[in-house]
Design an enzyme around this catalytic site. Structure first.
Site, PDB file in Angstrom:
ATOM      1  N   ASN A   9     -12.353   2.435  -0.251  1.00 11.07           N
ATOM      2  CA  ASN A   9     -12.716   0.970   0.271  1.00 11.07           C
ATOM      3  C   ASN A   9     -13.857   1.055   0.667  1.00 11.07           C
ATOM      4  O   ASN A   9     -14.074   1.408   2.498  1.00 11.07           O
ATOM      5  CB  ASN A   9     -11.435  -0.029   0.884  1.00 11.07           C
ATOM      6  CG  ASN A   9     -10.530   0.286  -0.122  1.00 11.07           C
ATOM      7  OD1 ASN A   9     -10.536   0.332  -1.405  1.00 11.07           O
ATOM      8  ND2 ASN A   9      -8.953  -0.296   0.611  1.00 11.07           N
ATOM      9  N   ASN A  41      -9.993   6.633   5.438  1.00 14.11           N
ATOM     10  CA  ASN A  41      -9.836   6.436   6.874  1.00 14.11           C
ATOM     11  C   ASN A  41      -9.023   7.666   7.491  1.00 14.11           C
ATOM     12  O   ASN A  41      -9.103   7.884   8.439  1.00 14.11           O
ATOM     13  CB  ASN A  41      -8.999   5.477   6.962  1.00 14.11           C
ATOM     14  CG  ASN A  41     -10.019   4.530   6.920  1.00 14.11           C
ATOM     15  OD1 ASN A  41     -10.830   3.639   6.747  1.00 14.11           O
ATOM     16  ND2 ASN A  41      -8.737   2.997   6.854  1.00 14.11           N
ATOM     17  N   ASN A 181       4.480   1.528   9.645  1.00 15.20           N
ATOM     18  CA  ASN A 181       5.134   1.483  11.028  1.00 15.20           C
ATOM     19  C   ASN A 181       6.217   0.454  10.820  1.00 15.20           C
ATOM     20  O   ASN A 181       7.416   0.953   9.910  1.00 15.20           O
ATOM     21  CB  ASN A 181       3.901   0.228  10.355  1.00 15.20           C
ATOM     22  CG  ASN A 181       3.711  -1.113   9.756  1.00 15.20           C
ATOM     23  OD1 ASN A 181       4.868  -0.862   9.258  1.00 15.20           O
ATOM     24  ND2 ASN A 181       2.693  -1.766   9.078  1.00 15.20           N
ATOM     25  N   ASP A 238      -3.938   4.842  10.222  1.00 15.15           N
ATOM     26  CA  ASP A 238      -4.328   5.688   9.904  1.00 15.15           C
ATOM     27  C   ASP A 238      -5.538   6.848  10.878  1.00 15.15           C
ATOM     28  O   ASP A 238      -5.458   7.561  10.007  1.00 15.15           O
ATOM     29  CB  ASP A 238      -6.144   5.013   8.594  1.00 15.15           C
ATOM     30  CG  ASP A 238      -5.186   3.917   7.639  1.00 15.15           C
ATOM     31  OD1 ASP A 238      -4.502   4.219   7.060  1.00 15.15           O
ATOM     32  OD2 ASP A 238      -6.568   3.273   7.004  1.00 15.15           O
ATOM     33  N   SER A 268      -9.148   4.069  18.931  1.00 15.57           N
ATOM     34  CA  SER A 268      -8.910   3.626  18.188  1.00 15.57           C
ATOM     35  C   SER A 268      -9.698   1.769  17.820  1.00 15.57           C
ATOM     36  O   SER A 268     -10.297   1.549  17.041  1.00 15.57           O
ATOM     37  CB  SER A 268      -8.541   4.104  16.469  1.00 15.57           C
ATOM     38  OG  SER A 268      -7.282   3.848  15.771  1.00 15.57           O
TER      39      SER A 268
HETATM   40  O1  RIB Z   1      -5.845   0.490   6.749  1.00 12.30           O
HETATM   41  C1  RIB Z   1      -6.588   0.068   6.444  1.00 12.30           C
HETATM   42  C2  RIB Z   1      -6.845  -0.108   4.876  1.00 12.30           C
HETATM   43  O2  RIB Z   1      -6.497  -1.031   4.642  1.00 12.30           O
HETATM   44  C3  RIB Z   1      -8.679  -1.014   5.477  1.00 12.30           C
HETATM   45  O3  RIB Z   1      -9.579   0.259   6.044  1.00 12.30           O
HETATM   46  C4  RIB Z   1      -8.070  -1.453   4.397  1.00 12.30           C
HETATM   47  O4  RIB Z   1      -9.372  -1.160   3.403  1.00 12.30           O
HETATM   48  C5  RIB Z   1      -7.816  -1.341   3.350  1.00 12.30           C
HETATM   49  O5  RIB Z   1      -7.504   0.095   2.499  1.00 12.30           O
END
Ligand code: RIB
Length: 284
Positions: A9, A41, A181, A238, A268
């Site tokens: 994304n 990510n 989580n 992530d 992060s």
């Molecule tokens: O986990 C964070 C991510 O969740 C963001 O980068 C966004 O794109 C969504 O996918």
């Protein structure tokens, strides 16, 4: 090799001192366009820490998609299993940051085209990997397909069940670890309450600033998170998943992998953007 199958994304991030009500307009303080998506990510987090990573996914035939492929290549991530979908947009996430918290709306775009057929087409990438890392921002049938391919060849699988949806028992039996989580873990445990088979020993529960809890031989273990000043928690989970998989792929124990991933996730959150604050190996 780690294969990440998942979403890509572009994050459109607005920071605001006031969270508007429906029908209200407020003046925000900052706007950024950041690389995001849970799948990408996690791939970037692992690559920044030195892992060999390839990604299976899709982008649209728009400027975001082309920029993203270049971005992934800069980190040495193999992109040949990422498809460019004609007449489709790259996935976007509209993110609002307010008081160090976020609200996210994802519009999948090309991510919805990562079908079981696409996974089948790229199955050798999964079969040749030691680890497969998954999330739930692509169609569930495709996640199912990937788990089956991995299980049949002995590729170990980590599923980050985000955004949450009920997880079939047939998946859990084949997974190596599940990394919810706290809120996802509560939903998962509710789904499996009273079930006899051992879900617990697969669980690694990330708890933000409280740290991480994992289970071994039905014993609960907890690792506190390092104390940091959080600027933006987007992508912390992530980072944890990418780092966890990196450490496990290097042959560490589960405890060492959780400590490593906890530190990476803490670093992060000290910078704005899902990927910007992800540490390189030396920094960690
Ligand atoms: O986990 C964070 C991510 O969740 C963001 O980068 C966004 O794109 C969504 O996918």
């Amino acid at each position: 090799m780690i294969t990440v199958l998942g979403s890509i994304n572009m994050d459109l991030v607005t920071s605001t001192d006031k969270d508007p009500d429906w029908g209200e307009t407020v003046i925000g303080s900052q706007f950024h366009t950041n690389f995001g998506g849970k799948g990408a990510n996690q791939a970037v987090a692992a690559a920044k820490l030195g892992a060999k990573v390839q990604m299976i996914g899709a982008v649209g035939n728009d400027a975001f998609g082309q920029d993203y492929l270049e971005h992934l290549k800069q980190y040495g991530i193999k992109t040949e299993h990422i498809q460019t979908i004609q007449n489709e947009r790259t996935g976007v996430a509209a993110i609002t940051l307010h008081n160090e918290e976020n609200k996210i709306i994802v519009v999948p775009g090309a991510n919805a085209h990562v079908t079981p057929e696409v996974v089948e087409k790229h199955k050798e990438a999964i079969q040749q990997s030691e680890w497969l890392l998954l999330q739930l921002e692509i169609p569930a049938e495709s996640v199912n397909k990937a788990i089956e391919i991995a299980h049949a060849t002995g590729t170990k699988v980590i599923l980050n069940p985000a955004p949450f949806q009920p997880i079939p028992q047939t998946w859990i039996e084949k997974l190596t670890y599940l990394t919810p989580n706290e809120s996802e873990a509560n939903q998962l445990l509710k789904q499996y309450s009273g079930n006899k088979f051992n879900l617990q020993d697969k669980l690694i529960i990330t708890k933000g600033e409280k740290g991480v809890t994992f289970y071994q031989n039905e014993q609960e273990n907890h690792i506190p998170a390092p104390k940091v000043k959080a600027v933006d928690t987007t992508g912390a989970g992530d980072t944890f998943n990418g780092a966890l998989t990196t450490a496990l792929a290097e042959g560490t124990t589960l405890k060492e992998a959780c400590e490593f991933a906890s530190k990476a996730a803490a670093i992060s959150v000290t910078k704005l953007g899902a990927q910007t604050g992800m540490p390189a190996r030396e920094e960690l």
